[in-house]
Design an enzyme around this catalytic site. Sequence first.
Site, PDB file in Angstrom:
ATOM      1  N   ARG A  73       0.772  -1.340   0.067  1.00 14.16           N
ATOM      2  CA  ARG A  73      -0.042   0.021  -0.174  1.00 14.16           C
ATOM      3  C   ARG A  73       0.600   1.070   0.138  1.00 14.16           C
ATOM      4  O   ARG A  73       2.033   1.199   0.238  1.00 14.16           O
ATOM      5  CB  ARG A  73      -0.898  -0.085   1.232  1.00 14.16           C
ATOM      6  CG  ARG A  73      -1.880  -1.100   1.459  1.00 14.16           C
ATOM      7  CD  ARG A  73      -2.543  -0.905   2.664  1.00 14.16           C
ATOM      8  NE  ARG A  73      -3.229  -2.348   2.904  1.00 14.16           N
ATOM      9  CZ  ARG A  73      -2.998  -3.420   3.502  1.00 14.16           C
ATOM     10  NH1 ARG A  73      -1.906  -3.392   4.056  1.00 14.16           N
ATOM     11  NH2 ARG A  73      -3.889  -4.380   3.666  1.00 14.16           N
ATOM     12  N   LYS A  98      -1.527  -2.499   8.164  1.00 17.34           N
ATOM     13  CA  LYS A  98      -2.762  -2.140   9.142  1.00 17.34           C
ATOM     14  C   LYS A  98      -2.495  -2.763  10.239  1.00 17.34           C
ATOM     15  O   LYS A  98      -2.321  -3.849  10.675  1.00 17.34           O
ATOM     16  CB  LYS A  98      -4.076  -2.495   8.450  1.00 17.34           C
ATOM     17  CG  LYS A  98      -4.403  -1.634   7.040  1.00 17.34           C
ATOM     18  CD  LYS A  98      -5.567  -1.889   6.466  1.00 17.34           C
ATOM     19  CE  LYS A  98      -6.087  -1.135   5.351  1.00 17.34           C
ATOM     20  NZ  LYS A  98      -7.154  -1.534   4.736  1.00 17.34           N
ATOM     21  N   HIS A 114      -3.026   2.593  -5.587  1.00 15.85           N
ATOM     22  CA  HIS A 114      -3.461   1.138  -5.469  1.00 15.85           C
ATOM     23  C   HIS A 114      -4.047   0.551  -6.481  1.00 15.85           C
ATOM     24  O   HIS A 114      -3.973  -0.728  -6.572  1.00 15.85           O
ATOM     25  CB  HIS A 114      -5.077   1.580  -4.765  1.00 15.85           C
ATOM     26  CG  HIS A 114      -5.513   0.794  -3.494  1.00 15.85           C
ATOM     27  ND1 HIS A 114      -4.689   0.550  -2.361  1.00 15.85           N
ATOM     28  CD2 HIS A 114      -6.509  -0.265  -3.436  1.00 15.85           C
ATOM     29  CE1 HIS A 114      -5.175  -0.457  -1.595  1.00 15.85           C
ATOM     30  NE2 HIS A 114      -6.385  -0.717  -2.343  1.00 15.85           N
ATOM     31  N   ARG A 159      -1.226  -1.982  -6.802  1.00 16.44           N
ATOM     32  CA  ARG A 159      -1.702  -3.043  -6.005  1.00 16.44           C
ATOM     33  C   ARG A 159      -2.600  -3.881  -6.503  1.00 16.44           C
ATOM     34  O   ARG A 159      -2.433  -5.174  -6.325  1.00 16.44           O
ATOM     35  CB  ARG A 159      -1.993  -2.451  -4.438  1.00 16.44           C
ATOM     36  CG  ARG A 159      -2.385  -3.485  -3.243  1.00 16.44           C
ATOM     37  CD  ARG A 159      -2.521  -2.723  -2.261  1.00 16.44           C
ATOM     38  NE  ARG A 159      -3.276  -3.412  -1.256  1.00 16.44           N
ATOM     39  CZ  ARG A 159      -2.670  -4.408  -0.301  1.00 16.44           C
ATOM     40  NH1 ARG A 159      -1.309  -4.519  -0.275  1.00 16.44           N
ATOM     41  NH2 ARG A 159      -3.384  -5.096   0.600  1.00 16.44           N
ATOM     42  N   HIS A 186      -3.625  -9.191   3.796  1.00 12.77           N
ATOM     43  CA  HIS A 186      -5.087  -9.321   4.113  1.00 12.77           C
ATOM     44  C   HIS A 186      -5.358 -10.247   5.193  1.00 12.77           C
ATOM     45  O   HIS A 186      -4.678 -11.425   5.297  1.00 12.77           O
ATOM     46  CB  HIS A 186      -5.869  -9.891   2.709  1.00 12.77           C
ATOM     47  CG  HIS A 186      -5.896  -8.762   1.651  1.00 12.77           C
ATOM     48  ND1 HIS A 186      -6.341  -9.227   0.459  1.00 12.77           N
ATOM     49  CD2 HIS A 186      -5.902  -7.483   1.730  1.00 12.77           C
ATOM     50  CE1 HIS A 186      -6.523  -8.083  -0.384  1.00 12.77           C
ATOM     51  NE2 HIS A 186      -6.184  -7.134   0.558  1.00 12.77           N
ATOM     52  N   TYR A 207      -9.910 -10.436  -6.286  1.00 12.88           N
ATOM     53  CA  TYR A 207      -9.365 -10.474  -7.469  1.00 12.88           C
ATOM     54  C   TYR A 207      -9.345 -11.742  -8.604  1.00 12.88           C
ATOM     55  O   TYR A 207      -8.914 -11.897  -9.753  1.00 12.88           O
ATOM     56  CB  TYR A 207      -7.729 -10.328  -7.150  1.00 12.88           C
ATOM     57  CG  TYR A 207      -7.345  -9.158  -6.344  1.00 12.88           C
ATOM     58  CD1 TYR A 207      -7.104  -7.929  -7.038  1.00 12.88           C
ATOM     59  CD2 TYR A 207      -7.249  -8.959  -4.996  1.00 12.88           C
ATOM     60  CE1 TYR A 207      -6.702  -6.781  -6.492  1.00 12.88           C
ATOM     61  CE2 TYR A 207      -7.083  -7.809  -4.265  1.00 12.88           C
ATOM     62  CZ  TYR A 207      -6.745  -6.878  -5.036  1.00 12.88           C
ATOM     63  OH  TYR A 207      -6.508  -5.661  -4.397  1.00 12.88           O
TER      64      TYR A 207
END
Length: 301
Positions: free
Chosen positions: A148, A172, A245, A248, A271, A280
């Site tokens: 990211r 994150k 993004h 990504r 994730h 995806y």
Amino acid sequence: MSFFNYWITYLEYLQIEKNASKLTIDAYEQDIADFFNFLNTENIQELKHVDYRVIRTYLTVLHDRALSKRSINRHISSLRSFFKYLLREDIVKENPFVHLHISKSSHNIPDFVYQEEMKLLLESIDQGTTLGKRNMALIELMYGTGIRVSECVQLTLDDIDFDLQTILVTGKGNKERYVPFGEFAEKSLQQYIDQSRTKLITDKSNPGNILFLNARGNPLTARGIRLIMNKLVEDAAITLHIHPHKLRHSFATHLLDNGADLRAVQELLGHSHLSSTQIYTHVSKDRLSNVYKTAHPRAKR
């Protein structure tokens, strides 16, 4: 205690106890502030007076702003968590958001760059300049790792292991993961660090150990990366809209198109849930469907 004080203590709870990322805290802060402004306009002075009727009125306000389902759901989720905290602290007697139905938002297929387009963009970068070497390293690394933009701007020189060809990424919730990078990214990174980065450092700047620097020698920001990408596309004179993004998305799509395991891609992207990665697979399925319809003699009349 005022609305503001409840707000501050909750944000501190997110930061200290939940170890939430700055982006997450900023999102909660924005959503709760918006709700408090609504309560003020409705002349509601105490949180205990927030009931289902008040919430329905607030949802109407959100819909009137023409917000997307995704945005409205985020507001509801933020406030549900906030009132869950208030309930735990005995500030309110019930969570009025707990029974509120969140409408399912349709998942848009991620927008990505085709491999041929990516090649054209990279070939257009002038590597004969200081900033050109930096730009090449930046694009190669982001496309080659799928990190990211918020993760990219935090990278330091110490996070790179050239022997193992990996970078240490802080994602994150301050969760760390190791992500490999390939030979193209390795070459461009080495050139940038050895030949360009020191030239960008000025006496007045104090970049510390941050990997990517701007033209003034300061740490590159997320906004700076977006501006760089816009300029690269403009200079390349290609009809391509690109943003961090999108690189990504392209990283994940190209991996799956070439046979990568879904669980491995989940790990690389950082994730927490496989469902976030599965979006995806729709891209690959659509491409397979188009190939079939175009190539098979019995696909269409």
